[in-house]
Write an enzyme that holds these catalytic residues in place. Structure first.
Site, PDB file in Angstrom:
ATOM      1  N   CYS A 240      -4.455  -1.260  -2.006  1.00 36.87           N
ATOM      2  CA  CYS A 240      -4.591   0.187  -2.188  1.00 36.87           C
ATOM      3  C   CYS A 240      -5.535   0.407  -3.367  1.00 36.87           C
ATOM      4  O   CYS A 240      -5.256  -0.064  -4.478  1.00 36.87           O
ATOM      5  CB  CYS A 240      -3.211   0.763  -2.489  1.00 36.87           C
ATOM      6  SG  CYS A 240      -3.181   2.510  -2.901  1.00 36.87           S
ATOM      7  N   ASN A 241      -6.637   1.092  -3.125  1.00 37.74           N
ATOM      8  CA  ASN A 241      -7.591   1.360  -4.212  1.00 37.74           C
ATOM      9  C   ASN A 241      -6.950   2.205  -5.305  1.00 37.74           C
ATOM     10  O   ASN A 241      -7.193   2.001  -6.492  1.00 37.74           O
ATOM     11  CB  ASN A 241      -8.802   2.124  -3.682  1.00 37.74           C
ATOM     12  CG  ASN A 241      -9.664   1.301  -2.750  1.00 37.74           C
ATOM     13  OD1 ASN A 241     -10.717   0.830  -3.127  1.00 37.74           O
ATOM     14  ND2 ASN A 241      -9.210   1.114  -1.517  1.00 37.74           N
ATOM     15  N   THR A 242      -6.132   3.162  -4.892  1.00 38.25           N
ATOM     16  CA  THR A 242      -5.524   4.089  -5.859  1.00 38.25           C
ATOM     17  C   THR A 242      -4.561   3.348  -6.788  1.00 38.25           C
ATOM     18  O   THR A 242      -4.572   3.552  -8.013  1.00 38.25           O
ATOM     19  CB  THR A 242      -4.767   5.204  -5.112  1.00 38.25           C
ATOM     20  OG1 THR A 242      -5.620   5.724  -4.092  1.00 38.25           O
ATOM     21  CG2 THR A 242      -4.364   6.312  -6.050  1.00 38.25           C
TER      22      THR A 242
ATOM     23  N   ASP B  34       0.879  -1.181   0.000  1.00 38.76           N
ATOM     24  CA  ASP B  34       0.000   0.000   0.000  1.00 38.76           C
ATOM     25  C   ASP B  34       0.910   1.222   0.000  1.00 38.76           C
ATOM     26  O   ASP B  34       2.111   1.131   0.254  1.00 38.76           O
ATOM     27  CB  ASP B  34      -0.899  -0.010   1.251  1.00 38.76           C
ATOM     28  CG  ASP B  34      -1.830   1.208   1.311  1.00 38.76           C
ATOM     29  OD1 ASP B  34      -2.246   1.706   0.233  1.00 38.76           O
ATOM     30  OD2 ASP B  34      -2.132   1.689   2.420  1.00 38.76           O
ATOM     31  N   SER B  35       0.300   2.378  -0.241  1.00 42.42           N
ATOM     32  CA  SER B  35       1.051   3.632  -0.167  1.00 42.42           C
ATOM     33  C   SER B  35       1.465   3.914   1.278  1.00 42.42           C
ATOM     34  O   SER B  35       2.225   4.849   1.515  1.00 42.42           O
ATOM     35  CB  SER B  35       0.175   4.768  -0.664  1.00 42.42           C
ATOM     36  OG  SER B  35      -0.937   4.898   0.202  1.00 42.42           O
TER      37      SER B  35
ATOM     38  N   TYR C 253      -0.513   8.450  -2.482  1.00 41.15           N
ATOM     39  CA  TYR C 253      -0.519   8.165  -3.920  1.00 41.15           C
ATOM     40  C   TYR C 253      -1.682   8.902  -4.595  1.00 41.15           C
ATOM     41  O   TYR C 253      -1.644   9.183  -5.772  1.00 41.15           O
ATOM     42  CB  TYR C 253      -0.729   6.669  -4.174  1.00 41.15           C
ATOM     43  CG  TYR C 253       0.455   5.751  -3.972  1.00 41.15           C
ATOM     44  CD1 TYR C 253       1.635   6.190  -3.373  1.00 41.15           C
ATOM     45  CD2 TYR C 253       0.387   4.426  -4.402  1.00 41.15           C
ATOM     46  CE1 TYR C 253       2.711   5.320  -3.194  1.00 41.15           C
ATOM     47  CE2 TYR C 253       1.454   3.553  -4.236  1.00 41.15           C
ATOM     48  CZ  TYR C 253       2.607   4.000  -3.621  1.00 41.15           C
ATOM     49  OH  TYR C 253       3.656   3.122  -3.454  1.00 41.15           O
ATOM     50  N   GLY C 254      -2.730   9.149  -3.822  1.00 39.01           N
ATOM     51  CA  GLY C 254      -3.999   9.619  -4.383  1.00 39.01           C
ATOM     52  C   GLY C 254      -3.929  10.952  -5.108  1.00 39.01           C
ATOM     53  O   GLY C 254      -4.774  11.247  -5.951  1.00 39.01           O
TER      54      GLY C 254
ATOM     55  N   CYS D 219     -10.893   3.584   0.130  1.00 40.84           N
ATOM     56  CA  CYS D 219      -9.464   3.728   0.410  1.00 40.84           C
ATOM     57  C   CYS D 219      -9.159   2.845   1.615  1.00 40.84           C
ATOM     58  O   CYS D 219      -9.927   2.841   2.580  1.00 40.84           O
ATOM     59  CB  CYS D 219      -9.153   5.191   0.720  1.00 40.84           C
ATOM     60  SG  CYS D 219      -7.490   5.485   1.338  1.00 40.84           S
ATOM     61  N   THR D 220      -8.065   2.097   1.520  1.00 42.68           N
ATOM     62  CA  THR D 220      -7.805   1.112   2.579  1.00 42.68           C
ATOM     63  C   THR D 220      -7.378   1.748   3.905  1.00 42.68           C
ATOM     64  O   THR D 220      -7.313   1.071   4.926  1.00 42.68           O
ATOM     65  CB  THR D 220      -6.750   0.080   2.125  1.00 42.68           C
ATOM     66  OG1 THR D 220      -5.561   0.780   1.729  1.00 42.68           O
ATOM     67  CG2 THR D 220      -7.270  -0.744   0.971  1.00 42.68           C
ATOM     68  N   HIS D 221      -7.085   3.024   3.887  1.00 42.01           N
ATOM     69  CA  HIS D 221      -6.821   3.725   5.155  1.00 42.01           C
ATOM     70  C   HIS D 221      -8.122   3.946   5.941  1.00 42.01           C
ATOM     71  O   HIS D 221      -8.104   4.050   7.165  1.00 42.01           O
ATOM     72  CB  HIS D 221      -6.188   5.100   4.904  1.00 42.01           C
ATOM     73  CG  HIS D 221      -4.725   5.071   4.580  1.00 42.01           C
ATOM     74  ND1 HIS D 221      -4.245   4.543   3.412  1.00 42.01           N
ATOM     75  CD2 HIS D 221      -3.645   5.520   5.275  1.00 42.01           C
ATOM     76  CE1 HIS D 221      -2.917   4.674   3.406  1.00 42.01           C
ATOM     77  NE2 HIS D 221      -2.531   5.264   4.514  1.00 42.01           N
TER      78      HIS D 221
ATOM     79  N   GLU E 235      -1.567   8.723   8.392  1.00 43.43           N
ATOM     80  CA  GLU E 235      -0.134   8.387   8.365  1.00 43.43           C
ATOM     81  C   GLU E 235       0.616   9.042   9.527  1.00 43.43           C
ATOM     82  O   GLU E 235       1.632   8.529   9.979  1.00 43.43           O
ATOM     83  CB  GLU E 235       0.492   8.831   7.030  1.00 43.43           C
ATOM     84  CG  GLU E 235       0.075   7.995   5.839  1.00 43.43           C
ATOM     85  CD  GLU E 235       0.703   6.598   5.832  1.00 43.43           C
ATOM     86  OE1 GLU E 235       1.876   6.464   6.168  1.00 43.43           O
ATOM     87  OE2 GLU E 235      -0.033   5.638   5.500  1.00 43.43           O
TER      88      GLU E 235
HETATM   89  N1  DGL Z   1      -4.673   3.251   0.925  1.00 44.31           N
HETATM   90  C1  DGL Z   1      -4.645   3.985  -0.314  1.00 44.31           C
HETATM   91  C2  DGL Z   1      -5.924   3.676  -1.092  1.00 44.31           C
HETATM   92  O1  DGL Z   1      -6.565   2.680  -0.827  1.00 44.31           O
HETATM   93  C3  DGL Z   1      -4.386   5.424  -0.029  1.00 44.31           C
HETATM   94  C4  DGL Z   1      -3.973   6.180  -1.243  1.00 44.31           C
HETATM   95  C5  DGL Z   1      -3.107   7.352  -1.004  1.00 44.31           C
HETATM   96  O2  DGL Z   1      -1.957   7.163  -0.588  1.00 44.31           O
HETATM   97  O3  DGL Z   1      -3.558   8.447  -1.306  1.00 44.31           O
HETATM   98  O4  DGL Z   1      -6.310   4.370  -1.989  1.00 44.31           O
END
Ligand code: DGL
Length: 259
Positions: free
Chosen positions: A73-75, A10-11, A42-43, A183-185, A151
């Site tokens: 990570c969805n992104t 993930d990011s 990443y988004g 988003c997985t966060h 984060e």
């Molecule tokens: N956990 C990432 C997701 O699912 C976060 C993306 C990011 O870093 O912006 O999209």
């Protein structure tokens, strides 16, 4: 082969919400998790940058001999998984916002989606969304700033509550009955979201579905770990370890790694 690890990236720390589901369903599996927090979020990056970072993470995990990669990570999934699948031999599992179940179940004909800019602007998201949401209204909201707060360990801070109130308002006004976490966060925000949303709004995230899909693909490819020894869960982050360590608890050790 089957003792090789499942690689997960993930990011940042958010994909640990997916790792938890995978570990719950597949406790025998060895896992290796990469949190690319140095490059989060990443988004707000463009597609090419997201693909490049996804390649870096994937190649690290493949060099460690991982048998399957979960893009937690969805992104990264919505921007890079096609490229990854075309380029590397191992199976990839991705995660996308669970629009379909929300769209099928809504009674108010209005659903909300909270996700990153990178996810909401991706071609894959538009395609999935247009398949299921033609007759309902979808309130899309970019969760600008949320990943950064998580984060930095501010899960329950006033800044977080203020941001969420602003982001949820148009959804509440539109009378959504489902909120999709894209988003997985964000699963780490569920206790806060429950407090901020009207009681009847249900929250959907894709963690369990990703774990089930991981199991199915391992079975199909004959890759399940049949070894009964205790599994190993390795966690690496390329920034400070403390936030991720507190999300995982003291049972698991998080190490710094410059990848
Ligand atoms: N956990 C990432 C997701 O699912 C976060 C993306 C990011 O870093 O912006 O999209």
């Amino acid at each position: 082969m089957s003792e090789q690890s499942i690689g997960i990236f993930d990011s940042g720390v958010g994909g640990t919400s997916i790792w938890k589901e995978i570990h719950k369903l597949l406790p025998n599996e060895n896992t290796m998790y990469l949190a690319d927090s140095k490059n989060a979020p990443y988004g707000s990056k463009g597609k090419d940058a997201i693909i490049e970072l996804s390649i870096k993470n994937t190649e690290y995990l493949l060099n460690k001999n991982c048998k399957l990669i979960v893009v937690a990570c969805n992104t990264a999934t919505t921007n890079a998984i096609d490229y990854l699948r075309e380029t590397y031999q191992v199976p990839f599992i991705g995660i996308e916002p669970a629009i379909k179940p929300a769209a099928l179940k809504t009674k108010t004909n209005a659903i909300g989606i909270l996700a990153t800019k990178g996810t909401l602007s991706s071609a894959l998201f538009s395609k999935t969304s247009s398949l299921f949401t033609s007759n309902i209204s979808v309130i899309e909201q970019v969760g600008e700033g949320i990943v950064e707060l998580i984060e930095s360990g501010q899960l329950d801070s006033d800044d977080m509550k203020d941001l969420l109130r602003v982001y949820l308002k148009p959804m509440i006004d539109a009378q959504i009955d489902y909120l999709v976490l894209g988003c997985t966060h964000y699963p780490y925000l569920i206790p806060l979201l429950i407090n901020l949303l009207p009681k009847h709004v249900k929250i959907i995230d894709s963690g369990e579905a990703v774990a089930r899909q991981t199991k199915t693909i391992l079975e199909k490819n004959n890759l399940l770990n049949t070894d009964d020894l205790r599994s190993k869960s390795l966690f690496y982050i390329n920034k400070k370890v403390d936030v991720m360590q507190s999300l995982l608890g003291s049972k698991f050790e998080v190490d710094y790694l410059d990848f």
